[in-house]
Design a protein around this motif. Structure first.
Motif, short mmCIF file in Angstrom:
data_model
loop_
_atom_site.label_atom_id
_atom_site.label_comp_id
_atom_site.label_asym_id
_atom_site.label_seq_id
_atom_site.Cartn_x
_atom_site.Cartn_y
_atom_site.Cartn_z
N TYR A 169 -42.31 -45.71 51.09
CA TYR A 169 -41.14 -46.15 51.84
C TYR A 169 -39.86 -45.55 51.28
O TYR A 169 -39.01 -45.04 52.03
N LEU A 170 -39.71 -45.58 49.94
CA LEU A 170 -38.50 -45.06 49.30
C LEU A 170 -38.34 -43.56 49.52
O LEU A 170 -37.23 -43.08 49.74
N MET A 171 -39.45 -42.84 49.46
CA MET A 171 -39.38 -41.39 49.65
C MET A 171 -38.91 -41.05 51.05
O MET A 171 -38.11 -40.11 51.23
N ASN A 172 -39.35 -41.80 52.02
CA ASN A 172 -38.94 -41.56 53.40
C ASN A 172 -37.49 -41.99 53.63
O ASN A 172 -36.70 -41.25 54.24
N ARG A 173 -37.13 -43.15 53.11
CA ARG A 173 -35.78 -43.68 53.35
C ARG A 173 -34.70 -42.83 52.70
O ARG A 173 -33.65 -42.56 53.31
N PHE A 174 -34.95 -42.39 51.46
CA PHE A 174 -33.92 -41.68 50.70
C PHE A 174 -34.15 -40.17 50.60
O PHE A 174 -33.42 -39.49 49.88
N ASN A 175 -35.15 -39.68 51.32
CA ASN A 175 -35.46 -38.25 51.28
C ASN A 175 -35.61 -37.77 49.83
O ASN A 175 -34.96 -36.80 49.40
N ASP B 23 -36.82 -36.10 46.46
CA ASP B 23 -37.47 -34.85 46.06
C ASP B 23 -38.45 -35.07 44.91
O ASP B 23 -39.32 -34.25 44.65
N GLY B 24 -38.29 -36.20 44.18
CA GLY B 24 -39.17 -36.46 43.04
C GLY B 24 -38.56 -37.51 42.14
O GLY B 24 -37.76 -38.35 42.57
N GLY B 25 -38.93 -37.46 40.86
CA GLY B 25 -38.42 -38.43 39.91
C GLY B 25 -38.88 -38.13 38.50
O GLY B 25 -39.55 -37.12 38.25
N MET C 284 -27.23 -31.76 46.07
CA MET C 284 -28.19 -32.05 45.00
C MET C 284 -29.39 -32.80 45.55
O MET C 284 -29.28 -33.54 46.51
N ARG C 285 -30.53 -32.61 44.91
CA ARG C 285 -31.76 -33.26 45.35
C ARG C 285 -31.81 -34.70 44.85
O ARG C 285 -31.40 -35.00 43.74
N ASN C 286 -32.33 -35.57 45.70
CA ASN C 286 -32.42 -36.99 45.37
C ASN C 286 -33.67 -37.29 44.55
O ASN C 286 -34.77 -36.85 44.91
N ILE C 287 -33.49 -38.03 43.45
CA ILE C 287 -34.63 -38.45 42.62
C ILE C 287 -34.47 -39.92 42.23
O ILE C 287 -33.41 -40.51 42.41
N ILE C 288 -35.55 -40.47 41.69
CA ILE C 288 -35.51 -41.82 41.14
C ILE C 288 -35.99 -41.79 39.69
O ILE C 288 -36.66 -40.86 39.27
N VAL C 289 -35.61 -42.83 38.96
CA VAL C 289 -36.00 -42.98 37.56
C VAL C 289 -36.97 -44.16 37.46
O VAL C 289 -36.65 -45.27 37.89
N PHE C 290 -38.13 -43.92 36.88
CA PHE C 290 -39.13 -44.98 36.68
C PHE C 290 -38.92 -45.58 35.29
O PHE C 290 -39.09 -44.92 34.28
N GLY C 291 -38.53 -46.86 35.27
CA GLY C 291 -38.29 -47.54 34.01
C GLY C 291 -36.81 -47.82 33.80
O GLY C 291 -36.03 -46.92 33.52
N ALA C 292 -36.42 -49.09 33.95
CA ALA C 292 -35.02 -49.49 33.85
C ALA C 292 -34.75 -50.16 32.51
O ALA C 292 -34.08 -51.18 32.43
N SER C 293 -35.29 -49.58 31.44
CA SER C 293 -35.10 -50.11 30.08
C SER C 293 -33.98 -49.35 29.39
O SER C 293 -33.27 -48.55 30.00
N GLY C 294 -33.84 -49.59 28.07
CA GLY C 294 -32.86 -48.83 27.30
C GLY C 294 -33.13 -47.35 27.33
O GLY C 294 -32.21 -46.53 27.46
N HIS C 295 -34.41 -46.97 27.22
CA HIS C 295 -34.77 -45.55 27.30
C HIS C 295 -34.41 -44.99 28.68
O HIS C 295 -33.93 -43.86 28.80
N GLY C 296 -34.61 -45.81 29.71
CA GLY C 296 -34.25 -45.39 31.05
C GLY C 296 -32.77 -45.09 31.19
O GLY C 296 -32.37 -44.14 31.87
N SER C 297 -31.94 -45.87 30.51
CA SER C 297 -30.49 -45.64 30.55
C SER C 297 -30.13 -44.32 29.90
O SER C 297 -29.24 -43.59 30.38
#
Length: 237
Positions: free
Chosen positions: A56-62, A64-66, A1-14
């Motif tokens: 930095y995060l994109m390079n470290r964790f390879n 694909d997006g978010g 699976m492709r690695n992504i990140i989530v922007f926003g660690a609020s209730g909506h983010g959950s």
């Protein structure tokens, strides 16, 4: 699976995180949030830093997006603009909960969130960075312009046209053939039987215009909290 990140660690983010996990297409590495301490754990995932840490995060964790998990339409745009400034060609993904129903010949852009129980009927068009929230439905041939949103349990008839940054609030019902302009908010529980223009607040049964609305005016939580957040974001853009 492709690695992504989530922007926003609020209730909506959950809730967005839950959609991603259930969908099973992406591997979430963690959250990016400018207003939470780095290393904080949310739903078992770590806050990895702010948008300025993206290269930095994109390079470290390879990566694909978010996806941007911000409930307020205008604030979501501010965050997207900030991300693009740091990483101009960042890949914004969609997430569609497995209990969402997407009809025939539906077209969609990027950065959209379809929550559990949503129904997007045939021939609809959803542009970029929209939210269709829990148990809400978009009727056939509906159009949602970028950064617009349907709150939980909204029901819309066919041929809705919802303008940029506009929001239909909790439990509202919209009859067929309605057009709503940009930056307009329809209040919770409303029955919409007429079209509305730009930058308005309307509610009631039937819904009527209550007042004009300022572009970027908050509608999801207190004005003071929203204004503080926007000021912090703008200082860093």
């Amino acid at each position: 699976m492709r690695n992504i990140i989530v922007f926003g660690a609020s209730g909506h983010g959950s809730v967005v995180l839950d959609c991603i996990e259930k969908e099973g297409k992406y591997n979430v590495i963690g959250f990016v949030d400018s207003f939470k301490r780095k290393g904080t754990k949310i739903n078992g995932y770590e806050v990895l830093g702010s948008e300025f840490d993206l290269p930095y995060l994109m390079n470290r964790f390879n990566l694909d997006g978010g996806i941007v998990a911000i409930g307020d339409n205008w604030t979501r745009k501010l965050i997207v603009d900030r991300i693009i400034k740091v990483v101009p060609h960042f890949n914004f993904v969609n997430t569609i909960h497995p209990k969402a129903v997407v009809g025939k010949d539906v077209m969609m852009g990027c950065g959209n969130v379809f929550m559990p129980g949503t129904i997007i009927n045939a021939n609809s068009i959803i542009h970029d960075f929209c939210i269709i929230n829990t148990n809400s439905s978009l009727g056939h041939d509906g159009i949602m312009e970028s950064y617009s949103s349907l709150a939980p349990s909204v029901s819309t008839g066919g041929n809705l046209k919802l303008g940029k940054f506009s929001a239909i609030s909790l439990g509202a019902n919209i009859i067929n053939g309605i057009e709503i302009g940009s930056h307009t908010v329809i209040g919770a529980g409303s029955l919409v039987v007429n079209s509305f223009g730009d930058e308005l607040v309307a509610y009631g049964s039937p819904a009527k215009v209550v007042r004009k609305r300022v572009v970027g005016e908050p509608y999801l939580y207190s004005c003071k909290e929203q204004q503080i957040s926007k000021e912090k974001i703008l200082k860093k853009i």
